[in-house]
Design an enzyme around this catalytic site. Structure first.
Site, short mmCIF file in Angstrom:
data_model
loop_
_atom_site.label_atom_id
_atom_site.label_comp_id
_atom_site.label_asym_id
_atom_site.label_seq_id
_atom_site.Cartn_x
_atom_site.Cartn_y
_atom_site.Cartn_z
N ASN A 1 0.91 -1.05 0.01
CA ASN A 1 0.05 -0.06 0.07
C ASN A 1 1.02 1.21 0.01
O ASN A 1 1.43 1.55 1.22
CB ASN A 1 -0.84 -0.08 1.34
N ARG B 1 -2.48 -2.19 -3.37
CA ARG B 1 -3.91 -1.12 -3.34
C ARG B 1 -3.74 -0.16 -4.23
O ARG B 1 -2.43 0.53 -4.07
CB ARG B 1 -3.81 -0.80 -2.02
N HIS C 1 -12.65 2.96 0.08
CA HIS C 1 -12.74 1.95 1.18
C HIS C 1 -13.62 0.73 0.70
O HIS C 1 -13.96 -0.07 1.49
CB HIS C 1 -13.61 2.46 2.32
N HIS D 1 -17.62 1.79 7.79
CA HIS D 1 -16.05 1.90 7.77
C HIS D 1 -15.58 3.14 8.71
O HIS D 1 -15.59 4.10 8.11
CB HIS D 1 -15.25 1.93 6.51
N GLY E 1 -12.72 4.56 10.63
CA GLY E 1 -11.35 4.76 10.87
C GLY E 1 -10.98 6.12 10.91
O GLY E 1 -11.75 6.94 11.17
N ASN E 2 -9.78 6.40 10.61
CA ASN E 2 -9.17 7.60 10.42
C ASN E 2 -10.03 8.70 9.27
O ASN E 2 -10.68 9.55 9.46
CB ASN E 2 -7.90 8.08 9.97
N ARG F 1 -10.99 15.05 7.93
CA ARG F 1 -11.71 15.66 6.88
C ARG F 1 -13.17 16.15 7.38
O ARG F 1 -13.70 15.53 8.18
CB ARG F 1 -11.76 14.56 5.78
N PHE G 1 -9.85 8.90 18.31
CA PHE G 1 -10.86 9.01 19.37
C PHE G 1 -10.63 8.65 20.69
O PHE G 1 -11.35 8.96 21.72
CB PHE G 1 -11.83 7.89 18.88
N ARG G 2 -9.37 8.05 20.89
CA ARG G 2 -8.74 7.79 22.40
C ARG G 2 -8.61 9.14 23.14
O ARG G 2 -8.90 9.18 24.22
CB ARG G 2 -7.74 6.77 22.34
N GLY H 1 -10.87 1.00 12.74
CA GLY H 1 -10.44 1.62 14.22
C GLY H 1 -11.40 1.90 15.12
O GLY H 1 -11.58 1.52 16.20
N VAL H 2 -12.35 2.72 14.80
CA VAL H 2 -13.35 3.68 15.71
C VAL H 2 -14.58 2.48 15.73
O VAL H 2 -14.97 2.08 16.93
CB VAL H 2 -13.61 5.02 15.24
N GLU I 1 -8.17 -5.31 5.03
CA GLU I 1 -8.06 -5.18 3.70
C GLU I 1 -6.78 -5.80 3.18
O GLU I 1 -6.90 -6.15 1.82
CB GLU I 1 -7.82 -3.55 3.57
P1 ADP Z 1 -6.98 4.16 8.99
O1 ADP Z 1 -8.07 4.81 8.44
O2 ADP Z 1 -5.93 4.94 9.17
O3 ADP Z 1 -6.70 2.71 8.37
P2 ADP Z 1 -7.73 2.85 11.40
O4 ADP Z 1 -8.99 2.13 10.80
O5 ADP Z 1 -6.76 2.05 11.97
O6 ADP Z 1 -7.35 3.84 10.52
O7 ADP Z 1 -8.37 3.55 12.64
C1 ADP Z 1 -7.66 4.69 13.37
C2 ADP Z 1 -8.35 5.27 14.44
O8 ADP Z 1 -9.33 4.47 15.15
C3 ADP Z 1 -7.58 6.22 15.34
O9 ADP Z 1 -7.41 7.39 14.92
C4 ADP Z 1 -8.79 6.28 16.45
O10 ADP Z 1 -9.47 7.34 16.34
C5 ADP Z 1 -9.48 5.03 16.48
N1 ADP Z 1 -9.02 4.10 17.33
C6 ADP Z 1 -8.34 3.00 17.46
N2 ADP Z 1 -8.24 2.41 18.68
C7 ADP Z 1 -9.16 2.93 19.39
C8 ADP Z 1 -9.80 2.39 20.61
N3 ADP Z 1 -9.31 1.54 21.38
N4 ADP Z 1 -10.52 3.18 20.93
C9 ADP Z 1 -11.35 4.42 20.30
N5 ADP Z 1 -10.75 4.64 19.15
C10 ADP Z 1 -9.83 4.00 18.53
#
Ligand code: ADP
Length: 411
Positions: free
Chosen positions: A19, A103, A192, A220, A222-223, A253, A295-296, A342-343, A396
């Site tokens: 990637n 990717r 995505h 989905h 994530g970031n 964004r 989000f943490r 992630g979120v 992915e």
């Molecule tokens: P990307 O979109 O870069 O692939 P991810 O899917 O890995 O990202 O998501 C990353 C995001 O997930 C982090 O910025 C954070 O906001 C969130 N995240 C990761 N672990 C946790 C957690 N344990 N609790 C809450 N949010 C989390």
């Protein structure tokens, strides 16, 4: 070689998944037959390509290794990654790579499926650069470098947009002048796609229903973040648009904004187009409101009573609920709503708030199920919830590895 490494048996057929970003390359060596929750055979990251000092990180055999040196370009970066892998027993001498999966962010209307990369395909990906000026050039760099290094192995391109090629014109075509749109490739492509497809494919089995009868919404988060509506395995709508800026509120964004804001910032505030691009892509979203995009950290700020963090969270949830609502109407009947990334996988509060007070619509989250730690695909709705709610961890790289292996075997 230390004892840990020498105990790691290289599987026969690994896929290398790449990637490539503008200044980074994420890489994984994946056994496509492994389970989704298994760690990849090896994985790593080349960072800060083109800067004064770059780093390469490798995770292998339960250990983490890092090297630092200037990395002038992608070619040098991949060379360094393979050198580090070689030092620790998972280099090109030690493993058998049967296919390389890349990717690729933008496939435009040219690619709806993964393809074996030929010179012609590479030329077409190059033709799509105007649609993804930041992403496709980096993807092309990665492909060229990897094809040189691994010239006797099939290389496969998996497009982030591919899964959304089925979105019908009513959802994909923007209501702008048709000639201008056609001339400049302006339409909804969605992104995505590999993740939405991968996650949605788990749902028929979890529901015990034939795949072509399942209507679902996948989220989905994530970031970057996106939602999609899927009918019988085919995407019928998605929140990202011609670019990944549209739709949900994301880490940095903005998601959907009134396009008039852009004219206003340009004309009245004197911002250049590049400054506005930077503003909406990098310093907006959750970060723009609260100062943090993770989000943490956002949760910590909320716990400390930070009002901006609380507002950012509420804007995020409000926009998410808007999309869930509109996709419920678009689909008519919904069997499942699934959270991933992630979120989506790790934030029970986001899941609970996104679907709160929707009992009338047949959605009931079970608080106990929802609060369990991230541990594979699982249901978080109550037994009597008409619409089932799931968490399915995305992978992915595994999806790309499987496509790469499948197409390589057919080649
Ligand atoms: P990307 O979109 O870069 O692939 P991810 O899917 O890995 O990202 O998501 C990353 C995001 O997930 C982090 O910025 C954070 O906001 C969130 N995240 C990761 N672990 C946790 C957690 N344990 N609790 C809450 N949010 C989390």
């Amino acid at each position: 070689m230390n004892t840990v490494e020498s105990q790691v048996q290289a599987p026969e057929n690994l896929a290398l998944v790449l990637n490539s970003g503008s200044s980074s390359i994420k890489f994984q060596l994946v056994d496509p037959k492994k389970h989704a929750t298994d760690e990849p055979f090896a994985s790593g990251l080349v960072e800060q390509i083109g800067e004064k000092q770059g780093t390469v990180t490798l995770k292998f055999g339960g250990e983490k290794y890092t090297t630092s040196a200037p990395i002038p370009d992608h070619s040098a970066g991949l060379d360094m990654a393979f050198a580090l892998m070689g030092e620790h027993g998972c280099g090109l001498e030690d493993v058998h790579i049967s296919a390389v999966g890349h990717r690729v962010v933008h496939g435009g209307v040219l690619f709806s499926q993964p393809v074996i990369i030929t010179d012609e395909v590479l030329g077409m990906v190059r033709d799509l650069i105007p649609l993804a000026p930041l992403h496709n050039p980096a993807n092309i760099d990665g492909i060229e470098v990897a094809r040189n290094l691994l010239s006797d192995v099939p290389h496969v391109a998996v497009f982030d947009t591919g899964f959304f090629s089925t979105v019908p014109p009513a959802a994909a075509v923007y209501a702008i002048n048709a000639e201008v749109a056609a001339e400049h490739g302006v339409r909804r492509y969605g992104f995505h796609g590999t993740s939405h497809e991968y996650v949605s494919q788990h749902i028929p089995e979890l529901l015990g229903k034939p795949a072509d009868e399942v209507n679902q919404i996948t989220l989905h988060l994530g970031n970057g973040a996106s939602a999609s509506a899927i009918r019988g395995g085919m995407a019928v709508d998605t929140s990202m648009g011609m670019t990944p800026l549209a739709g949900l509120v994301m880490g940095t964004r903005s998601g959907d904004v009134d396009p008039g804001i852009i004219f206003h910032l340009h004309r009245s505030a004197g911002m250049s187009i590049d400054e506005i691009d930077q503003l909406l892509n990098r310093s907006s979203g959750v970060k723009g409101i609260s100062g943090v995009n993770d989000f943490r950290e956002l949760d910590q700020l909320i716990e400390q009573g930070d009002q901006d963090a609380w507002l950012a969270y509420n804007i995020y949830i409000h926009q998410l609920r808007r999309y869930i609502g509109s996709y419920m109407v678009a689909l008519g009947r919904v069997d499942a709503i699934t959270f991933t990334a992630g979120v989506g996988e790790n934030a029970p509060n986001v899941r609970a708030d996104a679907l709160a007070n929707l009992e009338q619509l047949g959605i009931k989250i079970d608080p106990e199920r929802n609060s369990l730690p991230n541990n594979g695909a699982r249901e978080i709705s109550t037994d009597d919830s008409k619409i089932k709610v799931f968490v399915v961890p995305t992978n992915e790289e595994l999806a790309i590895a499987r496509y790469a292996m499948k197409l390589a075997a057919e080649a």
